[in-house]
Write a protein that holds these residues in place. Sequence first.
Motif, PDB file in Angstrom:
ATOM      1  N   PRO B  56       0.850  -1.198   0.000  1.00 21.43           N
ATOM      2  CA  PRO B  56       0.000   0.000   0.000  1.00 21.43           C
ATOM      3  C   PRO B  56       0.884   1.245   0.000  1.00 21.43           C
ATOM      4  O   PRO B  56       1.860   1.299   0.758  1.00 21.43           O
ATOM      5  CB  PRO B  56      -0.797  -0.118   1.307  1.00 21.43           C
ATOM      6  N   GLY B  57       0.585   2.182  -0.857  1.00 22.24           N
ATOM      7  CA  GLY B  57       1.389   3.406  -0.943  1.00 22.24           C
ATOM      8  C   GLY B  57       2.267   3.446  -2.185  1.00 22.24           C
ATOM      9  O   GLY B  57       2.794   4.506  -2.531  1.00 22.24           O
ATOM     10  N   ALA B  58       2.406   2.313  -2.877  1.00 22.51           N
ATOM     11  CA  ALA B  58       3.271   2.284  -4.070  1.00 22.51           C
ATOM     12  C   ALA B  58       2.705   3.194  -5.164  1.00 22.51           C
ATOM     13  O   ALA B  58       3.442   4.010  -5.746  1.00 22.51           O
ATOM     14  CB  ALA B  58       3.413   0.855  -4.583  1.00 22.51           C
ATOM     15  N   ALA B  59       1.401   3.084  -5.431  1.00 19.01           N
ATOM     16  CA  ALA B  59       0.789   3.928  -6.467  1.00 19.01           C
ATOM     17  C   ALA B  59       0.844   5.401  -6.056  1.00 19.01           C
ATOM     18  O   ALA B  59       1.066   6.280  -6.901  1.00 19.01           O
ATOM     19  CB  ALA B  59      -0.657   3.496  -6.716  1.00 19.01           C
ATOM     20  N   SER B  60       0.666   5.662  -4.764  1.00 17.21           N
ATOM     21  CA  SER B  60       0.748   7.048  -4.281  1.00 17.21           C
ATOM     22  C   SER B  60       2.150   7.610  -4.515  1.00 17.21           C
ATOM     23  O   SER B  60       2.299   8.769  -4.940  1.00 17.21           O
ATOM     24  CB  SER B  60       0.432   7.125  -2.786  1.00 17.21           C
ATOM     25  N   MET B  61       3.157   6.787  -4.249  1.00 16.78           N
ATOM     26  CA  MET B  61       4.545   7.227  -4.464  1.00 16.78           C
ATOM     27  C   MET B  61       4.780   7.563  -5.937  1.00 16.78           C
ATOM     28  O   MET B  61       5.420   8.564  -6.258  1.00 16.78           O
ATOM     29  CB  MET B  61       5.526   6.115  -4.039  1.00 16.78           C
ATOM     30  N   ILE B  62       4.241   6.696  -6.822  1.00 21.27           N
ATOM     31  CA  ILE B  62       4.394   6.950  -8.272  1.00 21.27           C
ATOM     32  C   ILE B  62       3.683   8.263  -8.632  1.00 21.27           C
ATOM     33  O   ILE B  62       4.224   9.098  -9.350  1.00 21.27           O
ATOM     34  CB  ILE B  62       3.822   5.772  -9.102  1.00 21.27           C
ATOM     35  N   GLY B  63       2.465   8.441  -8.096  1.00 20.28           N
ATOM     36  CA  GLY B  63       1.693   9.653  -8.390  1.00 20.28           C
ATOM     37  C   GLY B  63       2.395  10.906  -7.906  1.00 20.28           C
ATOM     38  O   GLY B  63       2.529  11.887  -8.664  1.00 20.28           O
ATOM     39  N   ILE B  64       2.876  10.872  -6.662  1.00 21.49           N
ATOM     40  CA  ILE B  64       3.528  12.064  -6.081  1.00 21.49           C
ATOM     41  C   ILE B  64       4.840  12.375  -6.815  1.00 21.49           C
ATOM     42  O   ILE B  64       5.099  13.524  -7.184  1.00 21.49           O
ATOM     43  CB  ILE B  64       3.762  11.860  -4.562  1.00 21.49           C
ATOM     44  N   THR B  65       5.643  11.345  -7.061  1.00 19.45           N
ATOM     45  CA  THR B  65       6.936  11.577  -7.731  1.00 19.45           C
ATOM     46  C   THR B  65       6.737  12.057  -9.171  1.00 19.45           C
ATOM     47  O   THR B  65       7.391  13.009  -9.608  1.00 19.45           O
ATOM     48  CB  THR B  65       7.802  10.284  -7.722  1.00 19.45           C
ATOM     49  N   LEU B  89      -3.113  12.817  -6.655  1.00 23.42           N
ATOM     50  CA  LEU B  89      -4.420  12.240  -6.292  1.00 23.42           C
ATOM     51  C   LEU B  89      -4.720  10.990  -7.120  1.00 23.42           C
ATOM     52  O   LEU B  89      -5.328  10.031  -6.615  1.00 23.42           O
ATOM     53  CB  LEU B  89      -5.539  13.279  -6.460  1.00 23.42           C
ATOM     54  N   LEU B  90      -4.254  11.014  -8.368  1.00 21.05           N
ATOM     55  CA  LEU B  90      -4.409   9.827  -9.228  1.00 21.05           C
ATOM     56  C   LEU B  90      -3.783   8.607  -8.535  1.00 21.05           C
ATOM     57  O   LEU B  90      -4.401   7.545  -8.436  1.00 21.05           O
ATOM     58  CB  LEU B  90      -3.733  10.122 -10.563  1.00 21.05           C
ATOM     59  N   GLY B  91      -2.579   8.786  -8.007  1.00 22.46           N
ATOM     60  CA  GLY B  91      -1.888   7.683  -7.333  1.00 22.46           C
ATOM     61  C   GLY B  91      -2.560   7.302  -6.028  1.00 22.46           C
ATOM     62  O   GLY B  91      -2.763   6.116  -5.738  1.00 22.46           O
TER      63      GLY B  91
END
Lengths: 163, 182
Positions: B56-65, B89-91
């Motif tokens: 959990p958080g991998a997609a958020s990391m991709i989105g933020i970066t 927000l997408l991530g």
Amino acid sequence: MDKKRILYVLLGLVAIVSVMLGVDFWQRQQAAALAPADMPPGSIPIFMDGKFVASFIPDDLAQLADASFVDAEEGKTQEGWLLRDVILLYIKESKLKDDTQITVLSSSREKAKSLAWVEVNAEDNMVMFDLSGRGTLKLVSKIPGFDLRDLWIQDVDKIEVVR
Amino acid sequence: MKKNYFSTFQLILLALFSALVVVAKIALRTPIQLSGHSGIFWMAIVIVGAQVVPKPGAASMIGITSGLLASFLGLGDFGMLDTFLSYALLGIVTDLVLWILGGNAENVVVAVLAATLGHTAKFVVKWIFGLVMDAPIGFVALGLLKAIIGYIVFGALGGFLGWLTLKALRKAGFFAYLAEKR
């Protein structure tokens, strides 16, 4: 997989879409209540020498020829209707001289672009409106110095013609 | 010593996926003149990234970066903040949906739904920015609906493409290779 969870996700999507469409509908109702009958919501008012001439409305699109070009900056196709054709729908060509100033404004972006009629009238310049993703109009062109995305006028809400 | 949530190897992978999202936005072009069509590419990348680094958080990391990269590269036409928030927000939403649905993006339903909601979240940010900036209402009455449908459809297609890619990676033995690396 838990079908309930899938249902919750789908309901979430429906709720998001409903809120957006609901707010858009409400905005249109508000705009329709405030605007004069000849200025339907979303239309673009055209002024000539400070006087209101007409509103560019979606119904008029059927009378206009489609235009498009690929922008040099990002290679995206800009597709829509020539500003020249929009103006000539409401103003006779005989009233426009080469040096007549055409100004396209966006109050929300606090941006405006003034061009001479001779520039707008030249088809090679492709001075035209492209429909943005949110359904508002964006003034784009191939004129050197006005061929970059940062310079284009998004969310157009007024056209002024000054002779 | 306290163990980091993401290993260095996973962070490198996530950074690579983030860069791929931005490269896909800049380099890949489709002749489709519909809102959100680029979602086919980047939602596929986000879904693949979220499964390659299954935390959990991998997609958020991709989105933020990718949001940071894209905003400094000047992508988007509402400015840096809009670009950053829409990618982030997408991530985050993709992560949230993956978490709600159990986190396995190798399931086609999970991949498609997570990508659809994630991509729609990106449009929501743009729409909110329009409201905040007092942008005029759409010239074409059904313009907003058309745009929403575009984002949903291309997000779903991106999720499907991501699922196909994961399937191919599994077949090629990529996940077994990754397991050895971990």
